[in-house]
Motif scaffolding. Structure first.
Motif, PDB file in Angstrom:
ATOM      1  N   MET A   1       0.837  -1.186   0.000  1.00  0.00           N
ATOM      2  CA  MET A   1       0.000   0.000   0.000  1.00  0.00           C
ATOM      3  C   MET A   1       0.875   1.241   0.000  1.00  0.00           C
ATOM      4  O   MET A   1       1.965   1.224   0.513  1.00  0.00           O
ATOM      5  N   GLY A   2       0.374   2.295  -0.560  1.00  0.00           N
ATOM      6  CA  GLY A   2       1.043   3.573  -0.442  1.00  0.00           C
ATOM      7  C   GLY A   2       2.148   3.827  -1.436  1.00  0.00           C
ATOM      8  O   GLY A   2       2.976   4.692  -1.209  1.00  0.00           O
ATOM      9  N   GLU A   3       2.185   3.069  -2.544  1.00  0.00           N
ATOM     10  CA  GLU A   3       3.242   3.308  -3.521  1.00  0.00           C
ATOM     11  C   GLU A   3       3.118   4.695  -4.140  1.00  0.00           C
ATOM     12  O   GLU A   3       4.101   5.386  -4.311  1.00  0.00           O
ATOM     13  N   LEU A   4       1.902   5.083  -4.501  1.00  0.00           N
ATOM     14  CA  LEU A   4       1.714   6.402  -5.094  1.00  0.00           C
ATOM     15  C   LEU A   4       1.838   7.502  -4.046  1.00  0.00           C
ATOM     16  O   LEU A   4       2.458   8.534  -4.276  1.00  0.00           O
ATOM     17  N   LEU A   5       1.221   7.298  -2.900  1.00  0.00           N
ATOM     18  CA  LEU A   5       1.223   8.315  -1.849  1.00  0.00           C
ATOM     19  C   LEU A   5       2.400   8.174  -0.894  1.00  0.00           C
ATOM     20  O   LEU A   5       2.659   9.059  -0.095  1.00  0.00           O
ATOM     21  N   ARG A   6       3.070   7.057  -0.972  1.00  0.00           N
ATOM     22  CA  ARG A   6       4.204   6.764  -0.090  1.00  0.00           C
ATOM     23  C   ARG A   6       3.796   6.810   1.389  1.00  0.00           C
ATOM     24  O   ARG A   6       4.501   7.355   2.220  1.00  0.00           O
ATOM     25  N   ASP A   8       2.481   4.454   4.687  1.00  0.00           N
ATOM     26  CA  ASP A   8       2.559   3.089   5.201  1.00  0.00           C
ATOM     27  C   ASP A   8       1.435   2.878   6.209  1.00  0.00           C
ATOM     28  O   ASP A   8       1.551   3.259   7.380  1.00  0.00           O
ATOM     29  N   GLY A   9       0.348   2.290   5.736  1.00  0.00           N
ATOM     30  CA  GLY A   9      -0.815   2.062   6.590  1.00  0.00           C
ATOM     31  C   GLY A   9      -0.503   1.176   7.777  1.00  0.00           C
ATOM     32  O   GLY A   9      -0.994   1.416   8.883  1.00  0.00           O
ATOM     33  N   ASP A  10       0.319   0.151   7.554  1.00  0.00           N
ATOM     34  CA  ASP A  10       0.673  -0.735   8.666  1.00  0.00           C
ATOM     35  C   ASP A  10       1.438   0.020   9.744  1.00  0.00           C
ATOM     36  O   ASP A  10       1.206  -0.173  10.939  1.00  0.00           O
ATOM     37  N   ALA A  11       2.335   0.901   9.316  1.00  0.00           N
ATOM     38  CA  ALA A  11       3.096   1.694  10.291  1.00  0.00           C
ATOM     39  C   ALA A  11       2.173   2.643  11.050  1.00  0.00           C
ATOM     40  O   ALA A  11       2.328   2.827  12.261  1.00  0.00           O
ATOM     41  N   LEU A  12       1.222   3.249  10.339  1.00  0.00           N
ATOM     42  CA  LEU A  12       0.278   4.143  11.009  1.00  0.00           C
ATOM     43  C   LEU A  12      -0.575   3.381  12.018  1.00  0.00           C
ATOM     44  O   LEU A  12      -0.836   3.865  13.123  1.00  0.00           O
ATOM     45  N   ARG A  13      -0.991   2.177  11.655  1.00  0.00           N
ATOM     46  CA  ARG A  13      -1.787   1.368  12.591  1.00  0.00           C
ATOM     47  C   ARG A  13      -0.943   0.925  13.788  1.00  0.00           C
ATOM     48  O   ARG A  13      -1.420   0.903  14.917  1.00  0.00           O
ATOM     49  N   ALA A  14       0.311   0.576  13.535  1.00  0.00           N
ATOM     50  CA  ALA A  14       1.208   0.210  14.638  1.00  0.00           C
ATOM     51  C   ALA A  14       1.433   1.394  15.561  1.00  0.00           C
ATOM     52  O   ALA A  14       1.454   1.241  16.798  1.00  0.00           O
ATOM     53  N   LEU A  15       1.576   2.573  14.976  1.00  0.00           N
ATOM     54  CA  LEU A  15       1.704   3.787  15.785  1.00  0.00           C
ATOM     55  C   LEU A  15       0.470   3.958  16.657  1.00  0.00           C
ATOM     56  O   LEU A  15       0.585   4.260  17.852  1.00  0.00           O
ATOM     57  N   ALA A  16      -0.702   3.760  16.077  1.00  0.00           N
ATOM     58  CA  ALA A  16      -1.947   3.908  16.832  1.00  0.00           C
ATOM     59  C   ALA A  16      -1.988   2.945  18.019  1.00  0.00           C
ATOM     60  O   ALA A  16      -2.346   3.340  19.129  1.00  0.00           O
ATOM     61  N   VAL A  17      -1.588   1.716  17.795  1.00  0.00           N
ATOM     62  CA  VAL A  17      -1.580   0.727  18.885  1.00  0.00           C
ATOM     63  C   VAL A  17      -0.604   1.148  19.975  1.00  0.00           C
ATOM     64  O   VAL A  17      -0.917   1.098  21.170  1.00  0.00           O
ATOM     65  N   THR A  18       0.579   1.584  19.567  1.00  0.00           N
ATOM     66  CA  THR A  18       1.602   1.984  20.535  1.00  0.00           C
ATOM     67  C   THR A  18       1.159   3.175  21.366  1.00  0.00           C
ATOM     68  O   THR A  18       1.253   3.151  22.601  1.00  0.00           O
ATOM     69  N   ILE A  19       0.665   4.215  20.699  1.00  0.00           N
ATOM     70  CA  ILE A  19       0.309   5.390  21.482  1.00  0.00           C
ATOM     71  C   ILE A  19      -0.968   5.182  22.287  1.00  0.00           C
ATOM     72  O   ILE A  19      -1.123   5.773  23.344  1.00  0.00           O
ATOM     73  N   SER A  78      -7.314   6.421  11.229  1.00  0.00           N
ATOM     74  CA  SER A  78      -8.134   7.034  10.188  1.00  0.00           C
ATOM     75  C   SER A  78      -7.284   7.412   8.979  1.00  0.00           C
ATOM     76  O   SER A  78      -7.699   7.231   7.828  1.00  0.00           O
ATOM     77  N   SER A  79      -6.103   7.916   9.232  1.00  0.00           N
ATOM     78  CA  SER A  79      -5.206   8.289   8.140  1.00  0.00           C
ATOM     79  C   SER A  79      -4.811   7.066   7.323  1.00  0.00           C
ATOM     80  O   SER A  79      -4.769   7.125   6.091  1.00  0.00           O
ATOM     81  N   ALA A  80      -4.531   5.973   7.999  1.00  0.00           N
ATOM     82  CA  ALA A  80      -4.166   4.745   7.280  1.00  0.00           C
ATOM     83  C   ALA A  80      -5.288   4.329   6.344  1.00  0.00           C
ATOM     84  O   ALA A  80      -5.056   4.037   5.161  1.00  0.00           O
ATOM     85  N   TYR A  83      -5.601   6.918   3.467  1.00  0.00           N
ATOM     86  CA  TYR A  83      -4.541   6.759   2.472  1.00  0.00           C
ATOM     87  C   TYR A  83      -4.818   5.553   1.583  1.00  0.00           C
ATOM     88  O   TYR A  83      -4.648   5.613   0.366  1.00  0.00           O
ATOM     89  N   GLU A  84      -5.251   4.455   2.197  1.00  0.00           N
ATOM     90  CA  GLU A  84      -5.528   3.248   1.418  1.00  0.00           C
ATOM     91  C   GLU A  84      -6.673   3.478   0.433  1.00  0.00           C
ATOM     92  O   GLU A  84      -6.588   3.068  -0.731  1.00  0.00           O
ATOM     93  N   GLU A  85      -7.712   4.137   0.884  1.00  0.00           N
ATOM     94  CA  GLU A  85      -8.843   4.434   0.000  1.00  0.00           C
ATOM     95  C   GLU A  85      -8.425   5.374  -1.126  1.00  0.00           C
ATOM     96  O   GLU A  85      -8.788   5.163  -2.290  1.00  0.00           O
ATOM     97  N   THR A  86      -7.660   6.394  -0.806  1.00  0.00           N
ATOM     98  CA  THR A  86      -7.199   7.337  -1.811  1.00  0.00           C
ATOM     99  C   THR A  86      -6.266   6.656  -2.802  1.00  0.00           C
ATOM    100  O   THR A  86      -6.353   6.876  -4.014  1.00  0.00           O
ATOM    101  N   GLU A  87      -5.396   5.815  -2.281  1.00  0.00           N
ATOM    102  CA  GLU A  87      -4.484   5.061  -3.145  1.00  0.00           C
ATOM    103  C   GLU A  87      -5.270   4.224  -4.146  1.00  0.00           C
ATOM    104  O   GLU A  87      -4.959   4.199  -5.338  1.00  0.00           O
TER     105      GLU A  87
END
Length: 101
Positions: A1-6, A8-19, A78-80, A83-87
């Motif tokens: 995911m995120g090749e066009l927008l660069r 990383d949905g997985d990273a954003l979700r991991a950030l959400a879990v961490t915070i 939400s951003s993840a 981004y995925e939907e926009t991608e």
């Protein structure tokens, strides 16, 4: 995911879990305990009264910080998704352009 927008949905979700975990840790802090212990140690002093009065605002501050951190977690999730939907929309549109439609 995120090749066009660069993105990383997985990273954003991991950030959400961490915070969100950090928010839970903040919520678990027994904020009032040290205040009440300090106030009890100085029962007839102005300092003891001041410390006792500071407990409620401190609890509100901790609760507020935890809530704001949870909002950050929700925004990351939400951003993840966004981004995925926009991608996907970009990819579909690009595909239509390439196919001459």
């Amino acid at each position: 995911m995120g090749e066009l927008l660069r993105a990383d949905g997985d990273a954003l979700r991991a950030l959400a879990v961490t915070i969100r975990g950090r928010a839970d840790e903040i919520t678990a802090v027994a904020v009032a305990t040290p205040f009440s212990e300090a106030a009890s140690a100085m029962p007839d002093s102005a300092t003891g009264s001041a410390v006792a009065a500071a407990a409620a605002p401190a609890e509100v501050a901790y609760t507020t910080v935890a809530a704001k951190i949870r909002e950050m977690a929700a925004a990351a999730e939400s951003s993840a998704t966004s981004y995925e939907e926009t991608e996907q929309l970009f990819r579909s549109q690009l595909s239509r352009y390439r196919d001459g439609l």
